[in-house]
Design an enzyme around this catalytic site. Structure first.
Site, PDB file in Angstrom:
ATOM      1  N   LYS A 244       0.869  -1.189   0.000  1.00 30.87           N
ATOM      2  CA  LYS A 244       0.000   0.000   0.000  1.00 30.87           C
ATOM      3  C   LYS A 244       0.901   1.232   0.000  1.00 30.87           C
ATOM      4  CE  LYS A 244      -3.270   2.582   2.955  1.00 30.87           C
ATOM      5  NZ  LYS A 244      -4.152   2.578   4.133  1.00 30.87           N
ATOM      6  N   LYS A 256     -10.371  12.888   7.709  1.00 34.44           N
ATOM      7  CA  LYS A 256      -9.878  12.560   9.052  1.00 34.44           C
ATOM      8  C   LYS A 256      -9.897  13.810   9.934  1.00 34.44           C
ATOM      9  CE  LYS A 256      -6.545   8.927   7.801  1.00 34.44           C
ATOM     10  NZ  LYS A 256      -7.149   7.817   8.543  1.00 34.44           N
ATOM     11  N   ASP A 267       1.530   6.501   5.388  1.00 36.15           N
ATOM     12  CA  ASP A 267       0.616   5.522   4.803  1.00 36.15           C
ATOM     13  C   ASP A 267       1.200   4.858   3.554  1.00 36.15           C
ATOM     14  OD1 ASP A 267      -1.743   4.293   5.484  1.00 36.15           O
ATOM     15  OD2 ASP A 267      -3.001   5.550   4.200  1.00 36.15           O
ATOM     16  N   ASP A 326     -12.253   6.909   3.652  1.00 34.87           N
ATOM     17  CA  ASP A 326     -11.005   6.735   4.405  1.00 34.87           C
ATOM     18  C   ASP A 326     -10.568   5.267   4.429  1.00 34.87           C
ATOM     19  OD1 ASP A 326      -8.821   7.487   5.861  1.00 34.87           O
ATOM     20  OD2 ASP A 326      -9.886   7.728   7.769  1.00 34.87           O
ATOM     21  N   GLU A 328      -9.533   3.543   2.093  1.00 36.85           N
ATOM     22  CA  GLU A 328      -9.051   3.606   0.707  1.00 36.85           C
ATOM     23  C   GLU A 328      -7.963   2.579   0.404  1.00 36.85           C
ATOM     24  OE1 GLU A 328      -7.716   5.300   3.120  1.00 36.85           O
ATOM     25  OE2 GLU A 328      -5.632   4.898   2.675  1.00 36.85           O
ATOM     26  N   ARG A 330      -7.651  -0.509   1.172  1.00 35.63           N
ATOM     27  CA  ARG A 330      -8.171  -1.798   0.706  1.00 35.63           C
ATOM     28  C   ARG A 330      -8.646  -1.735  -0.754  1.00 35.63           C
ATOM     29  NH1 ARG A 330     -12.469  -2.078   5.502  1.00 35.63           N
ATOM     30  NH2 ARG A 330     -10.803  -0.874   6.461  1.00 35.63           N
TER      31      ARG A 330
HETATM   32  N1  BES Z   1      -4.265   4.642   6.774  1.00 35.13           N
HETATM   33  C1  BES Z   1      -5.357   4.388   7.602  1.00 35.13           C
HETATM   34  C2  BES Z   1      -5.055   3.418   8.738  1.00 35.13           C
HETATM   35  C3  BES Z   1      -4.088   3.881   9.799  1.00 35.13           C
HETATM   36  C4  BES Z   1      -4.535   4.492  10.949  1.00 35.13           C
HETATM   37  C5  BES Z   1      -2.733   3.637   9.669  1.00 35.13           C
HETATM   38  C6  BES Z   1      -3.646   4.872  11.933  1.00 35.13           C
HETATM   39  C7  BES Z   1      -1.836   4.034  10.642  1.00 35.13           C
HETATM   40  C8  BES Z   1      -2.300   4.653  11.791  1.00 35.13           C
HETATM   41  C9  BES Z   1      -6.505   3.788   6.802  1.00 35.13           C
HETATM   42  O1  BES Z   1      -6.588   4.160   5.466  1.00 35.13           O
HETATM   43  C10 BES Z   1      -7.767   4.210   7.451  1.00 35.13           C
HETATM   44  O2  BES Z   1      -8.011   5.370   7.534  1.00 35.13           O
HETATM   45  N2  BES Z   1      -8.557   3.260   7.916  1.00 35.13           N
HETATM   46  C11 BES Z   1      -9.785   3.540   8.603  1.00 35.13           C
HETATM   47  C12 BES Z   1     -10.787   2.529   8.163  1.00 35.13           C
HETATM   48  C13 BES Z   1     -12.183   2.820   8.599  1.00 35.13           C
HETATM   49  C14 BES Z   1     -12.729   4.027   7.890  1.00 35.13           C
HETATM   50  C15 BES Z   1     -13.050   1.620   8.326  1.00 35.13           C
HETATM   51  C16 BES Z   1      -9.523   3.426  10.098  1.00 35.13           C
HETATM   52  O3  BES Z   1      -8.802   2.528  10.501  1.00 35.13           O
HETATM   53  O4  BES Z   1     -10.047   4.243  10.836  1.00 35.13           O
HETATM   54 ZN    ZN Z   2      -4.770   4.760   4.577  1.00 33.34          ZN
HETATM   55 ZN    ZN Z   3      -7.680   5.998   5.192  1.00 34.43          ZN
END
Ligand code: BES
Ligand code: ZN
Ligand code: ZN
Length: 483
Positions: A244, A256, A267, A326, A328, A330
């Site tokens: 990723k 966010k 990321d 967010d 994204e 996946r």
């Molecule tokens: N890049 C983030 C995940 C992340 C969070 C990595 C904190 C490192 C530290 C990912 O793209 C994300 O935002 N995931 C969301 C998913 C949710 C919307 C289902 C999350 O984990 O809040």
């Molecule tokens: Zn992300």
């Molecule tokens: Zn995200």
């Protein structure tokens, strides 16, 4: 930094400073060295210094590789402040000679890592050389060729990990998908056994990578699909890593909160780790064919953003209901995993900072291992433990699978429950894994350790290069065990 293995005894080696290891004792209570403590030379971190004899006494808690790494890290961190060029140390042999020497070198190289290119004032250390004497602290006999192999492996692993850290630590306005493509090309240029292909958005359109493209839509920086490859002439297996590579994740329209956005330059850690892995594999000349497929884009916000409620038709033909922009990573990975399976891998591993839920569940030091093949997961777990990375297995289950069902598409990009977010993200990816690759696939969520805003263990502030050592160690394990 140069490492030299010497066949001389430590007393016969000349150097500016000597390391002396103290085992199984609390350094503060040590009678033999009482003088130093009386002179207030105890530095407080299992270290005690004698400036007259030019010796640094270091507490070695055990012969575990982690304790070896930590002791050398602490020793270097202390000595770098002094004006010295060379250090001599005895050998330290734990369970395996090669791994012990590798751990020693890793501890030192990680201690010397700095990301200070944007600081006006740079603190430079004068330490240039570490000389490792043939006498082991426990008088164990060992094969010196293995010592040299260990030193070289440690250098390759630690430098590849630091290479990954340098990418992750870069700031998002500079480190765009085009910059990552540039670095990938330079990596291939520097190593004749690595080749690199860069694909632009026209290719992504042709390949129907609509989930990937949707994430990129409101970014002013075009996306890139990067394909790095390496092939040994006696390649035993074809291994494909998918990374990723979100050079920034603002969350998109599902923006966010500000506090959560900071550090989202990290990321791109999965893609950066894959680059470090192929660099190490090529330098170690491992008998494999290795490919890295990196999905590189930003997730931004604008009039052209993809939206919650959109339906995307992925490269696999599976339709996705977007309920949160967010989630994204996946989406990018779904299309990249599809592309990766066309390469017919014997083993398929994706690396991603995929979920905040993984950090909440496991803490910030541990990565999650997921997949459908329990033996493969167990083997990876045991091998990662020796590499110095912390992992745990998160098991899939059918009830969590229910939670990503969609009423209007084949799958939804977020779960309908607040709980189990790391696993439901893994289950989303599993939707895109074809039957014949189900047992050949591992998903690694490195969201916790990839980037931490403090020093921890033998890792300095910022990126840790998570994924590099555990994956390369796993490949070495596969070769050694003919798996
Ligand atoms: N890049 C983030 C995940 C992340 C969070 C990595 C904190 C490192 C530290 C990912 O793209 C994300 O935002 N995931 C969301 C998913 C949710 C919307 C289902 C999350 O984990 O809040
Ligand atoms: Zn992300
Ligand atoms: Zn995200």
């Amino acid at each position: 930094m140069k490492f030299e293995f010497s066949l001389k005894k430590i007393e016969e080696i000349s150097a500016d400073f000597e390391l002396v290891f103290i085992q199984n004792k609390n350094i503060k209570n040590l009678k033999e060295y009482k003088n130093f403590f009386d002179l207030n030379n105890y530095t407080g971190e299992g270290l005690c210094i004698d400036l007259n004899s030019k010796k640094l006494f270091i507490e070695l808690k055990s012969l575990d590789y982690e304790d070896i790494r930590k002791s050398f890290y602490e020793a270097y961190k202390y000595l770098e402040k002094l004006n010295i060029k060379t250090i001599k140390t005895p050998s330290i042999i734990g369970e395996c000679v090669v791994r012990s020497f590798s751990a020693l070198v890793e501890g030192i190289i990680f201690a010397s890592y700095k990301f200070d290119k944007y600081k006006s004032e740079k603190k430079q250390s004068n330490i240039k050389k570490i000389i490792i004497a043939k006498n082991d602290i426990n008088n164990k006999k060992f094969n010196h060729d293995e010592a040299k192999i260990g030193i070289s492996r440690g250098e390759i692993l630690a430098n590849a990990t630091n290479f990954t850290k340098n990418i992750v630590n870069e700031f998002p306005e500079f480190y765009t998908p085009l910059q990552m493509a540039e670095d990938a090309k330079n990596l291939a240029k520097a190593n004749k056994n690595i080749s690199c292909k860069i694909y632009d958005e026209k290719f992504l359109i042709k390949e129907k990578m609509n989930a990937f493209l949707a994430v990129n839509r409101s970014s002013v920086h075009p996306p890139r699909l990067i394909h790095l490859s390496y092939k040994h002439k006696n390649a035993k297996k074809r291994i494909v890593f998918v990374g990723k590579g979100l050079t920034y994740d603002s969350g998109g329209l599902s923006l966010k909160p500000s506090d959560y956005m900071v550090t989202m330059k990290a990321d791109k850690s999965g893609a950066a780790a894959a680059m470090g892995i192929i660099k190490a594999v090529a330098e170690l000349e491992l008998e494999f064919e290795v490919h890295c497929i990196l999905g590189v884009t930003e997730n931004m916000i604008g009039g052209n953003s993809y939206k919650p409620d959109d339906i995307l038709i992925s490269r696999e033909g599976i339709s996705i209901e977007v309920r949160n922009t967010d989630a994204e990573g996946r989406l990018v990975l779904a299309d990249c995993l599809s592309f990766a399976q066309d390469l017919k891998p014997d083993l398929l591993i994706d690396l991603a900072t995929l979920t905040g839920a993984c950090v909440v569940g496991l803490g910030e030091y541990t990565s999650a291992i997921m997949g459908n093949n329990e033996n493969l997961q167990n083997d990876f777990y045991l091998s990662s433990k020796k590499s110095g990375e912390y992992t745990t297995i998160l098991h899939f289950n059918p009830y969590l699978r229910e939670l990503i069902k969609s009423n209007i598409a084949d799958v939804c990009n977020v779960s309908s429950s607040r709980y189990g977010g790391a696993i439901t993200a893994g289950l989303f990816l599993d939707k895109f894994i074809r039957k014949e690759y189900k047992d050949k696939w591992l998903h690694l969520d490195i969201a916790g350790p990839a980037y931490i805003e403090k020093n921890w263990g033998y890792t300095n502030f910022g990126a840790s290069g998570a994924g590099v050592r555990m994956c390369v160690n796993f490949l070495i394990y596969l070769l050694r065990n003919n798996k």
